[in-house]
Design a protein around this motif. Sequence first.
Motif, PDB file in Angstrom:
ATOM      1  N   ASN A 114       0.805  -1.219   0.000  1.00 56.29           N
ATOM      2  CA  ASN A 114       0.000   0.000   0.000  1.00 56.29           C
ATOM      3  C   ASN A 114       0.846   1.281   0.000  1.00 56.29           C
ATOM      4  O   ASN A 114       0.305   2.365   0.198  1.00 56.29           O
ATOM      5  CB  ASN A 114      -0.928  -0.001   1.226  1.00 56.29           C
ATOM      6  N   TYR A 115       2.147   1.127  -0.216  1.00 55.10           N
ATOM      7  CA  TYR A 115       3.031   2.295  -0.181  1.00 55.10           C
ATOM      8  C   TYR A 115       2.632   3.268  -1.296  1.00 55.10           C
ATOM      9  O   TYR A 115       2.361   2.861  -2.428  1.00 55.10           O
ATOM     10  CB  TYR A 115       4.488   1.848  -0.353  1.00 55.10           C
ATOM     11  N   ARG A 116       2.612   4.571  -0.984  1.00 48.01           N
ATOM     12  CA  ARG A 116       2.099   5.543  -1.951  1.00 48.01           C
ATOM     13  C   ARG A 116       3.095   5.884  -3.053  1.00 48.01           C
ATOM     14  O   ARG A 116       2.747   6.533  -4.025  1.00 48.01           O
ATOM     15  CB  ARG A 116       1.669   6.823  -1.243  1.00 48.01           C
ATOM     16  N   GLY A 117       4.336   5.425  -2.901  1.00 52.39           N
ATOM     17  CA  GLY A 117       5.341   5.628  -3.941  1.00 52.39           C
ATOM     18  C   GLY A 117       5.642   4.323  -4.666  1.00 52.39           C
ATOM     19  O   GLY A 117       4.906   3.342  -4.565  1.00 52.39           O
ATOM     20  N   SER A 118       6.724   4.324  -5.407  1.00 50.21           N
ATOM     21  CA  SER A 118       7.171   3.116  -6.112  1.00 50.21           C
ATOM     22  C   SER A 118       8.085   2.303  -5.203  1.00 50.21           C
ATOM     23  O   SER A 118       8.805   2.862  -4.374  1.00 50.21           O
ATOM     24  CB  SER A 118       7.926   3.494  -7.391  1.00 50.21           C
ATOM     25  N   VAL A 119       8.060   0.992  -5.376  1.00 53.80           N
ATOM     26  CA  VAL A 119       8.915   0.102  -4.592  1.00 53.80           C
ATOM     27  C   VAL A 119       9.604  -0.865  -5.548  1.00 53.80           C
ATOM     28  O   VAL A 119       8.951  -1.548  -6.336  1.00 53.80           O
ATOM     29  CB  VAL A 119       8.104  -0.705  -3.549  1.00 53.80           C
ATOM     30  N   LEU A 120      10.944  -0.905  -5.494  1.00 56.42           N
ATOM     31  CA  LEU A 120      11.732  -1.850  -6.279  1.00 56.42           C
ATOM     32  C   LEU A 120      12.450  -2.775  -5.310  1.00 56.42           C
ATOM     33  O   LEU A 120      13.167  -2.297  -4.413  1.00 56.42           O
ATOM     34  CB  LEU A 120      12.750  -1.122  -7.165  1.00 56.42           C
ATOM     35  N   ILE A 121      12.255  -4.072  -5.473  1.00 57.60           N
ATOM     36  CA  ILE A 121      12.762  -5.047  -4.500  1.00 57.60           C
ATOM     37  C   ILE A 121      13.648  -6.079  -5.187  1.00 57.60           C
ATOM     38  O   ILE A 121      13.197  -6.787  -6.086  1.00 57.60           O
ATOM     39  CB  ILE A 121      11.615  -5.789  -3.795  1.00 57.60           C
ATOM     40  N   ILE A 122      14.907  -6.164  -4.752  1.00 55.68           N
ATOM     41  CA  ILE A 122      15.757  -7.301  -5.105  1.00 55.68           C
ATOM     42  C   ILE A 122      15.586  -8.320  -3.979  1.00 55.68           C
ATOM     43  O   ILE A 122      15.849  -8.012  -2.821  1.00 55.68           O
ATOM     44  CB  ILE A 122      17.235  -6.897  -5.205  1.00 55.68           C
ATOM     45  N   SER A 123      15.116  -9.517  -4.305  1.00 54.73           N
ATOM     46  CA  SER A 123      14.910 -10.499  -3.240  1.00 54.73           C
ATOM     47  C   SER A 123      14.963 -11.919  -3.778  1.00 54.73           C
ATOM     48  O   SER A 123      14.472 -12.197  -4.875  1.00 54.73           O
ATOM     49  CB  SER A 123      13.554 -10.264  -2.551  1.00 54.73           C
ATOM     50  N   HIS A 124      15.571 -12.804  -2.979  1.00 54.57           N
ATOM     51  CA  HIS A 124      15.541 -14.235  -3.287  1.00 54.57           C
ATOM     52  C   HIS A 124      14.321 -14.893  -2.658  1.00 54.57           C
ATOM     53  O   HIS A 124      14.079 -16.078  -2.845  1.00 54.57           O
ATOM     54  CB  HIS A 124      16.821 -14.910  -2.767  1.00 54.57           C
ATOM     55  N   ASP A 125      13.556 -14.114  -1.891  1.00 51.70           N
ATOM     56  CA  ASP A 125      12.398 -14.632  -1.161  1.00 51.70           C
ATOM     57  C   ASP A 125      11.166 -14.524  -2.059  1.00 51.70           C
ATOM     58  O   ASP A 125      10.486 -13.496  -2.097  1.00 51.70           O
ATOM     59  CB  ASP A 125      12.218 -13.825   0.124  1.00 51.70           C
ATOM     60  N   THR A 126      10.866 -15.595  -2.789  1.00 56.26           N
ATOM     61  CA  THR A 126       9.794 -15.544  -3.778  1.00 56.26           C
ATOM     62  C   THR A 126       8.419 -15.390  -3.130  1.00 56.26           C
ATOM     63  O   THR A 126       7.523 -14.765  -3.706  1.00 56.26           O
ATOM     64  CB  THR A 126       9.812 -16.798  -4.665  1.00 56.26           C
ATOM     65  N   GLU A 127       8.227 -15.936  -1.948  1.00 52.35           N
ATOM     66  CA  GLU A 127       6.958 -15.777  -1.238  1.00 52.35           C
ATOM     67  C   GLU A 127       6.719 -14.312  -0.907  1.00 52.35           C
ATOM     68  O   GLU A 127       5.608 -13.789  -1.050  1.00 52.35           O
ATOM     69  CB  GLU A 127       6.959 -16.624   0.035  1.00 52.35           C
ATOM     70  N   PHE A 128       7.771 -13.637  -0.472  1.00 49.83           N
ATOM     71  CA  PHE A 128       7.719 -12.206  -0.159  1.00 49.83           C
ATOM     72  C   PHE A 128       7.351 -11.406  -1.407  1.00 49.83           C
ATOM     73  O   PHE A 128       6.472 -10.534  -1.382  1.00 49.83           O
ATOM     74  CB  PHE A 128       9.076 -11.772   0.400  1.00 49.83           C
ATOM     75  N   LEU A 129       8.021 -11.710  -2.529  1.00 51.01           N
ATOM     76  CA  LEU A 129       7.725 -11.013  -3.772  1.00 51.01           C
ATOM     77  C   LEU A 129       6.278 -11.242  -4.204  1.00 51.01           C
ATOM     78  O   LEU A 129       5.589 -10.310  -4.639  1.00 51.01           O
ATOM     79  CB  LEU A 129       8.674 -11.479  -4.881  1.00 51.01           C
ATOM     80  N   ASN A 130       5.814 -12.464  -4.100  1.00 55.80           N
ATOM     81  CA  ASN A 130       4.446 -12.779  -4.536  1.00 55.80           C
ATOM     82  C   ASN A 130       3.389 -11.982  -3.784  1.00 55.80           C
ATOM     83  O   ASN A 130       2.331 -11.666  -4.323  1.00 55.80           O
ATOM     84  CB  ASN A 130       4.163 -14.271  -4.380  1.00 55.80           C
ATOM     85  N   LYS A 131       3.677 -11.639  -2.537  1.00 55.86           N
ATOM     86  CA  LYS A 131       2.705 -10.912  -1.725  1.00 55.86           C
ATOM     87  C   LYS A 131       2.684  -9.410  -2.028  1.00 55.86           C
ATOM     88  O   LYS A 131       1.747  -8.723  -1.605  1.00 55.86           O
ATOM     89  CB  LYS A 131       3.007 -11.129  -0.236  1.00 55.86           C
TER      90      LYS A 131
END
Length: 536
Positions: free
Chosen positions: A200-217
């Motif tokens: 719900n962050y009002r800006g943009s979010v770019l995430i480098i992550s090996h945690d695929t469950e985290f990314l999916n959410k």
Amino acid sequence: MRAENLCLSFGTNVIYDNVEFNIPRRAKCGIVGVNGAGKTTLFKIILGQITPDYGNVYTDGASIGYLPQVIEIKNPDVTVWDFIASARPIKQIESQLHDLYVMLAQNPDDTDVQNKINAVQEKLDYLDPYNAENNMLDIIENMHLTDLIDTKISNLSGGQKSQVAFARLLYSVADVLLLDEPTNHLDAASRAFVCDCLRNYRGSVLIISHDTEFLNKIVNKILFIDKVTKKITVFDGNYDDYKLKSDQIRVRRNAKIADEARQIKHLSEFVARANAASPTAHSMKRAGHVRAAQLEKLLARRTLAVNEYKRVKMDLTPQREEARFPIMVDDLWFRYPGKKLLYRKLSFHIASGERFLIVGENGVGKSTLLKLIMGFLTPERGTIDINPKTDIAYYAQELEQLDENKTVLENVNSPEYTELQLRAALANFLFFDTDVFKTVASLSPGERARVALCKLLLRRANMLILDEPTNHLDPETQVVIGQNFHDFAGTIIMVSHNPDFVEQIGITRMLVLPAGHIEDYDHEKLEYYYNMNSEE
């Protein structure tokens, strides 16, 4: 955010080749690609820390918030409260606004001052000064940092520092958040809140992550950096959507590679026959020239194959047999100066060949226990008896020493192995061909982790102590690396937030902190301990 004609090379190593992409405002975007593809490098270009050879990434003046993989806090003597509060410089901006109004009172017709007042007021309104403290308290409470607000940053554990840095970033309300492996030290108690915040962050979010469950959410787009083609592609959807589309693309690419190989073989055979033909066979010679031109064009634009991982069998059997009980911990008490007890009467014995996992939230002393076993810390009471037959190899990212000026191969070099054997071992850690001649300084954090883990196994100790070994490793790499440790013949003691890797290693028992009780490994129990506070 957009990239135009982005090109970057480090020496002969091409990272990006004429890359273009566009990420819309307020997008939640996962950045994926194998280790060394250029994920963190992209963040450094956005932050202005690296200048590309050509082109650029344009942020159109957006404010950037950054959470790096390794947290370095310039003033560790501040309290957690003051550190988080500094993310919104409300008092400084209010002071600046006051000074501008004083100037305007002295020169009511000064339009420059009036324009500055409007700009500063807009900046202050964006920081929401009337609700800021409530926002901050909400973040602190939901990230379970309430008991730490008066603690100095220097007195926090590594995991706690990461959580505090994350909390500060969320409070900063930057236009764009860049998160580099944010779940490396994020315990289950904070996960649900962070996921909700980022969604719900009002800006943009770019995430480098090996945690695929985290990314999916969280994410609604995936930016894929292709290490083979040096291009970047943006996919709509979450990580699972990307994987489905990516697998389809891989199937089509492999079919194209096979078709091109057949064409190359056919053209090569025809050209060879034409070259061997009699000089008077003019038609054959002309056809041979035509086919040779076709072959040259096809070779120049042929589809590049992705390196397929092939496991190399190696004898990494420990040099010595272990004792029946290599480590025995009895009646252990420990606390850091001025802090509450981490362990009270903690006792357990490690049996030969065990896979022993230490679980618990951040700050309960998981890494500390490993350091006590290694002798880096001294217990207040109790004993840690390490059998003389126990040879320990210890992996902790902040302690593992690699010579940045030496190559990958030089860093793992040992008189016990031939170069061929060393290169075979490195292949098991995904360093192929000329990869072994890269300097460590040129490697990504994930690649460095792979070098360190390979070096660890090559020591042929009979006990491995691993502190978060999968931090910085992408999902595909974790599976490959995990197989090496699954096959290890000795004992493993491990701290890890990664349930998939834990499952692959073959854990036999778990030590649950802070309670200090031992349980036989069970997948459902493991999931419970990883998620026991995720709904709080």
